[in-house]
Design an enzyme around this catalytic site. Structure first.
Site, short mmCIF file in Angstrom:
data_model
loop_
_atom_site.label_atom_id
_atom_site.label_comp_id
_atom_site.label_asym_id
_atom_site.label_seq_id
_atom_site.Cartn_x
_atom_site.Cartn_y
_atom_site.Cartn_z
N HIS A 267 -1.43 5.69 -12.08
CA HIS A 267 -1.65 7.24 -12.43
C HIS A 267 -2.11 7.70 -13.92
O HIS A 267 -3.43 7.26 -13.85
CB HIS A 267 0.22 7.75 -12.07
CG HIS A 267 0.08 9.27 -11.74
ND1 HIS A 267 -0.54 10.28 -11.87
CD2 HIS A 267 1.23 9.62 -12.73
CE1 HIS A 267 0.12 11.87 -11.54
NE2 HIS A 267 0.77 11.00 -12.39
N HIS A 306 -7.81 8.44 -4.83
CA HIS A 306 -7.06 9.14 -5.23
C HIS A 306 -6.83 9.75 -3.96
O HIS A 306 -7.09 9.38 -2.68
CB HIS A 306 -8.50 10.80 -5.55
CG HIS A 306 -7.19 11.11 -6.12
ND1 HIS A 306 -5.78 12.20 -5.64
CD2 HIS A 306 -6.58 11.96 -7.04
CE1 HIS A 306 -4.85 12.93 -5.92
NE2 HIS A 306 -5.88 12.54 -7.10
N ASP A 362 -9.70 10.59 -14.09
CA ASP A 362 -10.11 9.62 -15.05
C ASP A 362 -10.37 8.41 -15.25
O ASP A 362 -11.41 7.76 -15.88
CB ASP A 362 -8.55 8.24 -14.56
CG ASP A 362 -7.49 8.87 -14.83
OD1 ASP A 362 -7.24 9.63 -15.76
OD2 ASP A 362 -6.68 8.93 -13.60
N1 ACO Z 1 -10.95 0.15 -5.80
C1 ACO Z 1 -10.71 -0.49 -4.75
N2 ACO Z 1 -10.24 -0.78 -3.20
C2 ACO Z 1 -9.64 0.59 -4.00
C3 ACO Z 1 -9.20 1.25 -5.03
C4 ACO Z 1 -10.15 1.54 -6.02
N3 ACO Z 1 -9.75 2.32 -6.91
N4 ACO Z 1 -8.57 2.11 -4.39
C5 ACO Z 1 -8.45 2.63 -3.14
N5 ACO Z 1 -8.71 1.11 -2.87
C6 ACO Z 1 -9.01 1.12 -1.39
C7 ACO Z 1 -7.68 0.73 -0.66
O1 ACO Z 1 -7.97 -1.72 -1.41
C8 ACO Z 1 -7.31 0.33 0.41
O2 ACO Z 1 -8.26 -0.51 0.85
P1 ACO Z 1 -7.67 -0.87 2.82
O3 ACO Z 1 -7.58 -0.45 3.68
O4 ACO Z 1 -9.23 -2.03 3.11
O5 ACO Z 1 -6.69 -1.72 2.71
C9 ACO Z 1 -8.67 2.05 0.65
O6 ACO Z 1 -9.37 1.46 0.12
C10 ACO Z 1 -6.79 3.32 0.67
O7 ACO Z 1 -5.83 2.40 -0.77
P2 ACO Z 1 -4.39 3.12 -0.69
O8 ACO Z 1 -4.75 2.09 -1.91
O9 ACO Z 1 -4.07 2.76 0.43
O10 ACO Z 1 -4.86 4.23 -1.29
P3 ACO Z 1 -3.19 5.24 -1.82
O11 ACO Z 1 -3.63 6.94 -1.50
O12 ACO Z 1 -1.99 5.07 -1.78
O13 ACO Z 1 -4.14 5.09 -3.18
C11 ACO Z 1 -5.38 5.35 -5.78
C12 ACO Z 1 -4.50 5.78 -4.22
C13 ACO Z 1 -3.60 4.93 -6.13
C14 ACO Z 1 -5.77 6.59 -6.81
C15 ACO Z 1 -5.78 4.66 -5.21
O14 ACO Z 1 -7.42 5.00 -5.44
C16 ACO Z 1 -5.80 3.72 -6.97
O15 ACO Z 1 -5.47 2.68 -6.86
N6 ACO Z 1 -7.13 3.66 -7.45
C17 ACO Z 1 -7.30 3.14 -8.83
C18 ACO Z 1 -6.63 3.77 -10.75
C19 ACO Z 1 -6.85 5.07 -10.13
O16 ACO Z 1 -7.85 5.43 -10.53
N7 ACO Z 1 -6.25 5.99 -10.79
C20 ACO Z 1 -5.95 7.38 -10.96
C21 ACO Z 1 -5.74 8.39 -9.66
S1 ACO Z 1 -5.61 10.03 -10.27
C22 ACO Z 1 -4.48 10.24 -11.33
O17 ACO Z 1 -3.53 10.03 -11.21
C23 ACO Z 1 -4.44 11.45 -12.40
#
Ligand code: ACO
Length: 436
Positions: A267, A306, A362
């Protein structure tokens, strides 16, 4: 056509008609769907709230597919371009933009509450020299409730308004004190002749100047970043303040829970992780190798992806513009080239395109913060300051919503069926078997 949903339960052959309102059915309406009188009734199972609305809200609107973000109906780009953070705070809390007089009175109200009780300094002093400033801020906000016991009276609008003003006003002071503690420098008291962002820069960076004058470009950039981070509807930390606040605890305590949620690397901790990732990559030439690792599931591209945005985060686009202005003052952050290359390659790769992974807020904010002189550990704190307004707007809305009650989800119990207690003397053999 009627606004209803017809469900046939194939276990019983019975049919039900549920009303659809605002694009939703009420999960409680599912309860009538039962196999027999013993049955508790159908529930919806939604770990991580992937498709569950927990409230109605009139504050922030997001259309993740189209990359749209509105505060009280106003597009984020227009607000960030034309407003100040305190004006946005007024808008989010009250629903309308202030008149000139209302804004002046509001800014004055916040400004006169920027000082903190002297004892606050004492317990910040008690933290270890390398304590993370976000931990300091979250503990200190929790501790603030000890200074304002009347805050528990959340039924009184004047009392709750005062807590909201205090939190918005004191967050920059607490954040700056946490920073100064971490670098071993004396605390700087607020200068109430400066703007909200200007005073924050003063409390952070003033050394021996009689009067600190913030660079106007950096002051404006910080204020615009504050606006972009002010609210984002039902994100993890907002859900936290709503859930914790639903127990009717005072808003200062509830807000420390929100700060804890924001601290996590998925987050508000993500911008700190982005910088660590960029530093780890080291050089633009190493980007393809890193992308390979991400695709193989060995690394995460921090600052990408996201839960809601499945296209470009509109805040990330605006932030890129702020970065250009800031780098003109501070010099270009050398990590920017790595970030741009990551974005360029990622947006061409099927892995990211098919999963709709785009830069989020971010991805670029940390580069700006670093260029402005903030250590990485301050990045989540820089998020928490403006999000205070969003949290409190959402908290206020929740407390005043007659439909809301203490937040208490259901579970699907998959554990052992009822069984009789086994005295310890009779468990010995089984325990040994389990440990081997
Ligand atoms: N890098 C690589 N792969 C990713 C990323 C990433 N940053 N984000 C998502 N994916 C992939 C997942 O592995 C998943 O792949 P799969 O379908 O093969 O299993 C798919 O994309 C869907 O991702 P989920 O994790 O199911 O998506 P969710 O909505 O649960 O997660 C999150 C969202 C937590 C923001 C995620 O994208 C992430 O971890 N991003 C990196 C951390 C980040 O930048 N967080 C800031 C968010 S903005 C904020 O809070 C202000």
């Amino acid at each position: 056509m009627s606004d209803t949903l017809t469900i046939t339960d194939n276990r019983t052959g019975r049919t039900y008609e549920l009303p659809i309102e605002n694009g939703a059915i009420r999960a409680r309406d599912l309860k009538q769907i039962r196999v027999d009188d013993e049955d508790f009734g159908l529930v919806s199972y939604d770990p991580a709230f992937m498709n569950t609305a927990s409230c109605t809200s009139r504050i922030t609107y997001i259309d993740g597919d189209r990359g749209i973000l509105w505060y009280r109906g106003y597009p984020i780009e227009q607000v960030a371009e034309n407003s100040s953070h305190l004006e946005v705070a007024y808008l989010l809390l009250n629903g309308e933009l202030p008149t000139r007089d209302q804004l002046a009175a509001w800014v004055n109200e916040i400004t006169v509450h920027t000082f903190v009780h002297e004892n606050v300094k004492k317990f910040i002093d008690g933290f270890h020299y390398d304590a993370h400033p976000m931990s300091i801020v979250l503990s200190t906000v929790g501790a603030l409730s000890t200074f304002y016991p009347a805050a528990r009276n959340i039924a009184d609008p004047a009392t709750t308004h005062l807590q909201i003003v205090r939190l918005i006003a004191k967050m920059p002071t607490l954040a700056a004190f946490a920073y100064r503690h971490s670098v071993g420098m004396p605390y700087v008291y607020p200068d109430n002749n400066l703007s909200y962002a200007g005073n924050f820069l003063n409390m952070l960076f003033r050394i021996s100047e009689v009067r600190y004058s913030p660079n106007p470009i950096l002051e404006r950039a910080l204020d615009a970043l504050f606006i972009l981070h002010a609210d984002h509807e039902q994100n993890c930390s907002t859900n936290a303040i709503r859930a914790v606040g639903s127990s009717r605890v005072d808003p200062l305590s509830a807000m420390s829970a929100a700060i804890a949620a924001l601290y996590g690397p998925l987050h508000g901790g993500a911008n700190e992780e982005v910088l660590r990732m960029l530093e780890g990559i080291g050089r633009k030439e190493n980007v393809p190798e890193f992308i390979k690792k991400v695709k193989a599931g060995e690394a995460k591209l921090m600052g990408f992806g996201h839960r809601v945005y499945k296209s470009y985060d509109p805040r990330a686009r605006f932030i890129k513009g702020i970065a250009d202005q800031v780098f003109e003052v501070t010099g270009r952050n050398p990590l920017l080239d790595i970030a741009l290359e990551l974005e360029r390659i990622a947006l061409q790769e099927d892995y990211f395109v098919s999963r709709k992974l785009y830069p989020n807020v971010d991805f670029y904010s940390g580069l700006i913060y670093q260029a402005m002189g903030f250590p990485k550990t301050m990045f989540p704190v820089l998020f928490a300051i403006p999000r205070t307004v969003g949290w409190l707007s959402q908290w206020k809305e929740m407390v005043g919503d007659p439909e809301q009650k203490i937040a208490r989800p259901r579970q699907l119990y998959l554990g052992a069926a009822k069984r009789d207690y086994v005295p310890i003397a009779e468990r010995g053999v089984r325990e040994l078997v389990n440990q081997s």
